[in-house]
Design a protein around this motif. Structure first.
Motif, PDB file in Angstrom:
ATOM      1  N   GLY A   1       0.833  -1.190   0.000  1.00  0.00           N
ATOM      2  CA  GLY A   1       0.000   0.000   0.000  1.00  0.00           C
ATOM      3  C   GLY A   1       0.868   1.241   0.000  1.00  0.00           C
ATOM      4  N   ASP A   2       0.637   2.132   0.956  1.00  0.00           N
ATOM      5  CA  ASP A   2       1.398   3.381   1.035  1.00  0.00           C
ATOM      6  C   ASP A   2       2.591   3.286   1.975  1.00  0.00           C
ATOM      7  N   HIS A   3       2.902   2.074   2.448  1.00  0.00           N
ATOM      8  CA  HIS A   3       3.942   1.931   3.456  1.00  0.00           C
ATOM      9  C   HIS A   3       5.138   1.155   2.907  1.00  0.00           C
ATOM     10  N   PRO A   4       6.341   1.716   2.985  1.00  0.00           N
ATOM     11  CA  PRO A   4       7.532   0.965   2.584  1.00  0.00           C
ATOM     12  C   PRO A   4       7.891  -0.034   3.685  1.00  0.00           C
ATOM     13  N   ILE A   5       8.044  -1.291   3.311  1.00  0.00           N
ATOM     14  CA  ILE A   5       8.274  -2.316   4.329  1.00  0.00           C
ATOM     15  C   ILE A   5       9.577  -3.079   4.107  1.00  0.00           C
ATOM     16  N   GLY A   6      10.349  -2.708   3.089  1.00  0.00           N
ATOM     17  CA  GLY A   6      11.597  -3.426   2.871  1.00  0.00           C
ATOM     18  C   GLY A   6      12.529  -2.719   1.911  1.00  0.00           C
ATOM     19  N   ILE A   7      13.801  -3.065   2.018  1.00  0.00           N
ATOM     20  CA  ILE A   7      14.845  -2.581   1.106  1.00  0.00           C
ATOM     21  C   ILE A   7      15.533  -3.810   0.534  1.00  0.00           C
ATOM     22  N   ILE A   8      15.691  -3.864  -0.778  1.00  0.00           N
ATOM     23  CA  ILE A   8      16.279  -5.025  -1.435  1.00  0.00           C
ATOM     24  C   ILE A   8      17.501  -4.615  -2.264  1.00  0.00           C
ATOM     25  N   ASP A   9      18.177  -5.627  -2.791  1.00  0.00           N
ATOM     26  CA  ASP A   9      19.337  -5.483  -3.680  1.00  0.00           C
ATOM     27  C   ASP A   9      20.454  -4.704  -2.992  1.00  0.00           C
ATOM     28  N   TRP A  10      21.217  -5.404  -2.183  1.00  0.00           N
ATOM     29  CA  TRP A  10      22.268  -4.808  -1.356  1.00  0.00           C
ATOM     30  C   TRP A  10      23.654  -4.938  -1.989  1.00  0.00           C
ATOM     31  N   ASP A  11      23.734  -5.290  -3.250  1.00  0.00           N
ATOM     32  CA  ASP A  11      25.038  -5.545  -3.874  1.00  0.00           C
ATOM     33  C   ASP A  11      25.983  -4.350  -3.836  1.00  0.00           C
ATOM     34  N   HIS A  12      25.453  -3.153  -3.808  1.00  0.00           N
ATOM     35  CA  HIS A  12      26.326  -1.975  -3.860  1.00  0.00           C
ATOM     36  C   HIS A  12      26.532  -1.329  -2.498  1.00  0.00           C
ATOM     37  N   ALA A  13      26.188  -2.052  -1.437  1.00  0.00           N
ATOM     38  CA  ALA A  13      26.460  -1.554  -0.084  1.00  0.00           C
ATOM     39  C   ALA A  13      27.961  -1.332   0.082  1.00  0.00           C
ATOM     40  N   ARG A  14      28.312  -0.271   0.818  1.00  0.00           N
ATOM     41  CA  ARG A  14      29.724   0.033   1.065  1.00  0.00           C
ATOM     42  C   ARG A  14      29.823   1.166   2.071  1.00  0.00           C
ATOM     43  N   PRO A  15      30.933   1.251   2.793  1.00  0.00           N
ATOM     44  CA  PRO A  15      31.116   2.357   3.731  1.00  0.00           C
ATOM     45  C   PRO A  15      31.193   3.696   3.002  1.00  0.00           C
ATOM     46  N   ALA A  16      30.448   4.654   3.518  1.00  0.00           N
ATOM     47  CA  ALA A  16      30.431   6.004   2.950  1.00  0.00           C
ATOM     48  C   ALA A  16      29.705   6.915   3.933  1.00  0.00           C
ATOM     49  N   PRO A  17      29.840   8.218   3.769  1.00  0.00           N
ATOM     50  CA  PRO A  17      29.031   9.125   4.587  1.00  0.00           C
ATOM     51  C   PRO A  17      27.542   8.898   4.322  1.00  0.00           C
ATOM     52  N   ARG A  18      26.717   9.114   5.330  1.00  0.00           N
ATOM     53  CA  ARG A  18      25.273   8.989   5.144  1.00  0.00           C
ATOM     54  C   ARG A  18      24.798   9.834   3.969  1.00  0.00           C
ATOM     55  N   LEU A  19      25.454  10.961   3.745  1.00  0.00           N
ATOM     56  CA  LEU A  19      25.051  11.872   2.680  1.00  0.00           C
ATOM     57  C   LEU A  19      25.076  11.197   1.321  1.00  0.00           C
ATOM     58  N   HIS A  20      25.889  10.170   1.168  1.00  0.00           N
ATOM     59  CA  HIS A  20      25.929   9.475  -0.123  1.00  0.00           C
ATOM     60  C   HIS A  20      24.561   8.889  -0.455  1.00  0.00           C
ATOM     61  N   ASP A  21      23.983   8.129   0.491  1.00  0.00           N
ATOM     62  CA  ASP A  21      22.662   7.540   0.245  1.00  0.00           C
ATOM     63  C   ASP A  21      21.596   8.618   0.080  1.00  0.00           C
ATOM     64  N   VAL A  22      21.697   9.692   0.868  1.00  0.00           N
ATOM     65  CA  VAL A  22      20.725  10.784   0.772  1.00  0.00           C
ATOM     66  C   VAL A  22      20.764  11.396  -0.627  1.00  0.00           C
ATOM     67  N   ALA A  23      21.970  11.710  -1.089  1.00  0.00           N
ATOM     68  CA  ALA A  23      22.115  12.343  -2.404  1.00  0.00           C
ATOM     69  C   ALA A  23      21.692  11.396  -3.520  1.00  0.00           C
ATOM     70  N   TYR A  24      22.040  10.126  -3.393  1.00  0.00           N
ATOM     71  CA  TYR A  24      21.654   9.146  -4.401  1.00  0.00           C
ATOM     72  C   TYR A  24      20.133   9.057  -4.494  1.00  0.00           C
ATOM     73  N   ALA A  25      19.480   8.994  -3.343  1.00  0.00           N
ATOM     74  CA  ALA A  25      18.020   8.922  -3.331  1.00  0.00           C
ATOM     75  C   ALA A  25      17.403  10.174  -3.948  1.00  0.00           C
ATOM     76  N   LEU A  26      17.968  11.330  -3.641  1.00  0.00           N
ATOM     77  CA  LEU A  26      17.413  12.585  -4.152  1.00  0.00           C
ATOM     78  C   LEU A  26      17.531  12.693  -5.673  1.00  0.00           C
ATOM     79  N   GLU A  27      18.566  12.081  -6.242  1.00  0.00           N
ATOM     80  CA  GLU A  27      18.661  12.121  -7.703  1.00  0.00           C
ATOM     81  C   GLU A  27      17.379  11.575  -8.334  1.00  0.00           C
ATOM     82  N   TYR A  28      16.821  10.537  -7.725  1.00  0.00           N
ATOM     83  CA  TYR A  28      15.647   9.877  -8.279  1.00  0.00           C
ATOM     84  C   TYR A  28      14.346  10.369  -7.670  1.00  0.00           C
TER      85      TYR A  28
END
Length: 250
Positions: free
Chosen positions: A129-156
């Motif tokens: 429905g309107d609720h996110p309940i999972g995150i999948i496809d972790w192949d590109h996980a890696r150490p980085a500043p939190r801002l990396h994921d924030v900026a990546y998400a914002l691109e899309y």
């Protein structure tokens, strides 16, 4: 009967079977940490099948192309940002081994880094429905500043795309108010200042071009196929659009 391709991703009942890579071991350790701390929005590691593929639990819900439409309205966008913040908080205490091999680097988090998801886009979020309940496809996980994921998400999620693509492919009923969406996402994530976010998105886009190129050179899939199909030119064009139209978001 022909043997099935060990490189194929396949759902079997309540499990998903995926090809392994040099970084699979590091990703499994990450997922086991999330299980240990009670984080419920990531798949569980079940081992390997007789073809050598990793076996993970299947998270049932809407994902892939369906994920794009879920983040179009403000409610979905806020939920998307909160999902990312919840993951970052769950992984904040995790310290991978210095020898851990990831898709683009080796080592564990340094300083304030966390192990980022690395590919946190609408297509890798599972919704009911309107609720996110999972995150999948972790192949590109890696150490980085939190801002990396924030900026990546914002691109899309802003998104850094032209109006035609937003209306035709990304399920927007009208051209998005990109600055509003950036501010809304940032606030829901917990940022008190949006300065530098646009530059961070541009940096992530540039890094993505290089990462895809390097993985393709190593023969990794799907990157090798992408490059053969001209995907690098598409990524470079997206970066050029963002650079030329940053005034829509700044």
């Amino acid at each position: 009967m022909a043997e099935q391709d060990p490189g194929r991703v396949e759902r079997i009942g309540a499990t998903v079977h995926r090809p392994v890579a040099p970084w699979t071991s590091a990703v499994h350790e990450l997922l086991r940490h999330l299980e240990a701390v009670g984080y419920e929005r990531a798949p569980r590691v079940l081992g390997f099948d007789n073809r050598g593929r990793e076996v993970l639990t299947w998270i049932d819900g809407d994902s892939g192309p369906e994920g794009w439409g879920k983040v179009v309205d403000d409610k979905g966008l806020i939920a998307f940002a909160c999902l990312l913040r919840g993951y970052h908080d769950a992984v904040a205490g995790y310290r991978a081994a210095d020898t851990a091999r990831w898709s683009t680097k080796t080592g564990g988090p340094v300083g304030d880094e966390v192990v980022c998801h690395g590919d946190f886009g609408p297509w890798n979020t599972v919704w009911r429905g309107d609720h996110p309940i999972g995150i999948i496809d972790w192949d590109h996980a890696r150490p980085a500043p939190r801002l990396h994921d924030v900026a990546y998400a914002l691109e899309y999620a802003a998104p850094f795309r032209d109006d035609t693509e937003c209306l035709r492919w990304l399920r927007y009923p009208e051209p998005p108010h990109r600055r509003h969406r950036l501010e809304l996402f940032a606030g829901a994530y917990g940022l008190t200042d949006t300065s530098g976010l646009v530059d961070a998105v541009l940096a992530v886009q540039a890094a993505d071009v290089e990462a895809v190129r390097l993985l393709a050179e190593q023969g990794r899939e799907p990157q090798a196929t992408w490059v053969g199909q001209g995907h690098l030119d598409e990524l470079r064009a997206r970066l050029a659009w963002s650079q030329a139209h940053r005034h829509l978001v700044d």
